[in-house]
Design an enzyme around this catalytic site. Structure first.
Site, PDB file in Angstrom:
ATOM      1  N   ASP A 123       0.805  -1.225   0.000  1.00 48.31           N
ATOM      2  CA  ASP A 123       0.000   0.000   0.000  1.00 48.31           C
ATOM      3  C   ASP A 123       0.839   1.277   0.000  1.00 48.31           C
ATOM      4  OD1 ASP A 123       0.955  -0.483   2.569  1.00 48.31           O
ATOM      5  OD2 ASP A 123      -0.999  -0.983   3.371  1.00 48.31           O
ATOM      6  N   ASP A 149      -7.624  -2.121  13.783  1.00 46.29           N
ATOM      7  CA  ASP A 149      -9.010  -2.383  13.373  1.00 46.29           C
ATOM      8  C   ASP A 149      -9.126  -3.679  12.555  1.00 46.29           C
ATOM      9  OD1 ASP A 149      -7.772  -1.657  11.022  1.00 46.29           O
ATOM     10  OD2 ASP A 149      -9.240  -0.134  10.451  1.00 46.29           O
ATOM     11  N   HIS A 168      -7.226  -4.430   9.859  1.00 42.88           N
ATOM     12  CA  HIS A 168      -6.863  -4.354   8.439  1.00 42.88           C
ATOM     13  C   HIS A 168      -5.573  -5.112   8.141  1.00 42.88           C
ATOM     14  CE1 HIS A 168      -4.647  -0.290   9.251  1.00 42.88           C
ATOM     15  NE2 HIS A 168      -3.743  -1.234   9.139  1.00 42.88           N
ATOM     16  N   GLU A 182      -9.592  -2.084   4.778  1.00 42.16           N
ATOM     17  CA  GLU A 182     -10.250  -1.665   6.012  1.00 42.16           C
ATOM     18  C   GLU A 182     -11.567  -2.433   6.204  1.00 42.16           C
ATOM     19  OE1 GLU A 182      -8.642  -0.053   8.077  1.00 42.16           O
ATOM     20  OE2 GLU A 182      -8.020   1.945   7.505  1.00 42.16           O
TER      21      GLU A 182
HETATM   22  C1  F6R Z   1       1.472  -1.101   6.014  1.00 43.75           C
HETATM   23  C2  F6R Z   1       0.356  -2.033   6.157  1.00 43.75           C
HETATM   24  C3  F6R Z   1      -0.472  -2.005   7.379  1.00 43.75           C
HETATM   25  C4  F6R Z   1       0.351  -2.214   8.657  1.00 43.75           C
HETATM   26  C5  F6R Z   1      -0.557  -2.157   9.888  1.00 43.75           C
HETATM   27  C6  F6R Z   1       0.236  -2.316  11.167  1.00 43.75           C
HETATM   28  O1  F6R Z   1       2.129  -1.289   4.795  1.00 43.75           O
HETATM   29  O2  F6R Z   1       0.098  -2.777   5.270  1.00 43.75           O
HETATM   30  O3  F6R Z   1      -1.457  -2.997   7.293  1.00 43.75           O
HETATM   31  O4  F6R Z   1       0.991  -3.449   8.579  1.00 43.75           O
HETATM   32  O5  F6R Z   1      -1.229  -0.940   9.912  1.00 43.75           O
HETATM   33  O6  F6R Z   1       1.051  -1.203  11.332  1.00 43.75           O
HETATM   34  P1  F6R Z   1       2.136  -1.150  12.504  1.00 43.75           P
HETATM   35  O7  F6R Z   1       3.139  -2.187  12.176  1.00 43.75           O
HETATM   36  O8  F6R Z   1       2.715   0.250  12.404  1.00 43.75           O
HETATM   37  O9  F6R Z   1       1.418  -1.426  13.758  1.00 43.75           O
END
Ligand code: F6R
Length: 241
Positions: free
Chosen positions: A67, A136, A138, A143
């Site tokens: 992403d 959440d 994701h 989402e």
């Molecule tokens: C980022 C991504 C997100 C993160 C998730 C956890 O490329 O794909 O799904 O893996 O938001 O983020 P952290 O590791 O910062 O808790």
């Protein structure tokens, strides 16, 4: 599903780096699906260390990131393009042109989405998809919603995601409100999937993802249906299971 419980963040990073290294030993020209965020920083550090010790060769590796924020170019320090360069790409022998990140500043986002899906197909799909978990639920920036979205798409980030990611910005209002994300299709079609989670803030959602019925309201729960999923999680993240 295979669960590898570990003590803490450092052990998670080591184990995950070993998992990726094993993949590259088995297939030098693997297509890796990559994620960003705080979960991955230690793991990329371990991969860089392995490369510097001469244990890992990235010359034939291809990567596809999950992403990118809309509105941030790869020269913006908050972009995922910048993150990837800083934490991994500039330290290893990956060939320019072999790493791919969805474009957050393309004129036509819909075109970019279709082009990214085409690219994933052209590369033959993903051998190993690495993922972190949003508070959440994701994965990538898929989402919670009424249904799972298969293809790469434009998404409005949830308020919880914006709040969680505000820690990377000076002020919460600076967190982009939209992103472009790979859909659930290529993630579920990946030959192997690796989910990493650490810390107390992931405990409740990890429990839902791994033990409650599969639902698009908890996007990561679809990983229960992945035929080759490994989860590496630390004691705090596993504390509610
Ligand atoms: C980022 C991504 C997100 C993160 C998730 C956890 O490329 O794909 O799904 O893996 O938001 O983020 P952290 O590791 O910062 O808790």
């Amino acid at each position: 599903m295979k669960l590898i419980p570990v003590k803490n963040y450092d052990e998670m990073s080591l184990k995950a780096a070993d998992f990726i290294a094993a993949q590259l030993m088995e297939k030098k020209d693997s297509v890796l699906g990559l994620a960003t965020g705080s979960t991955m920083i230690g793991l990329y550090g371990e991969l860089v260390a392995k490369h510097k010790r001469g244990e890992l060769d990235f010359s034939q590796v291809k990567t596809l990131n999950l992403d990118e924020y809309i509105g941030l170019s790869s020269s913006d320090v908050q972009s995922y393009g910048y993150y990837m360069k800083e934490y991994l790409f500039k330290h290893v022998n990956m060939k320019e042109g072999n790493y791919h990140i969805p474009c957050g500043v393309c004129q036509d986002i819909e075109d970019e989405c279709r082009a990214y899906d085409f690219l994933i197909k052209t590369l033959g799909g993903i051998d190993l998809q690495l993922m972190g978990l949003g508070v959440d639920g994701h994965i990538g920036f898929n989402e919670p919603g009424e249904s799972f979205i298969k293809d790469t798409h434009f998404i409005r980030l949830d308020e919880t995601t914006i709040k969680a990611n505000a820690r990377f910005f000076e002020q919460e209002y600076q967190v982009p409100k939209h992103a472009i994300t790979m859909g659930i299709g290529p993630i579920m079609a990946s030959k192997k999937a690796l989910l990493c989670a650490n810390g107390k803030s992931k405990a409740a959602i990890l429990k839902k993802v791994l033990t409650e019925p599969v639902s698009p309201l908890v996007p990561g729960s679809i990983l229960q249906l992945h035929p080759n999923l490994t989860v590496i999680a630390d004691e705090e993240a596993l504390s509610e299971i």
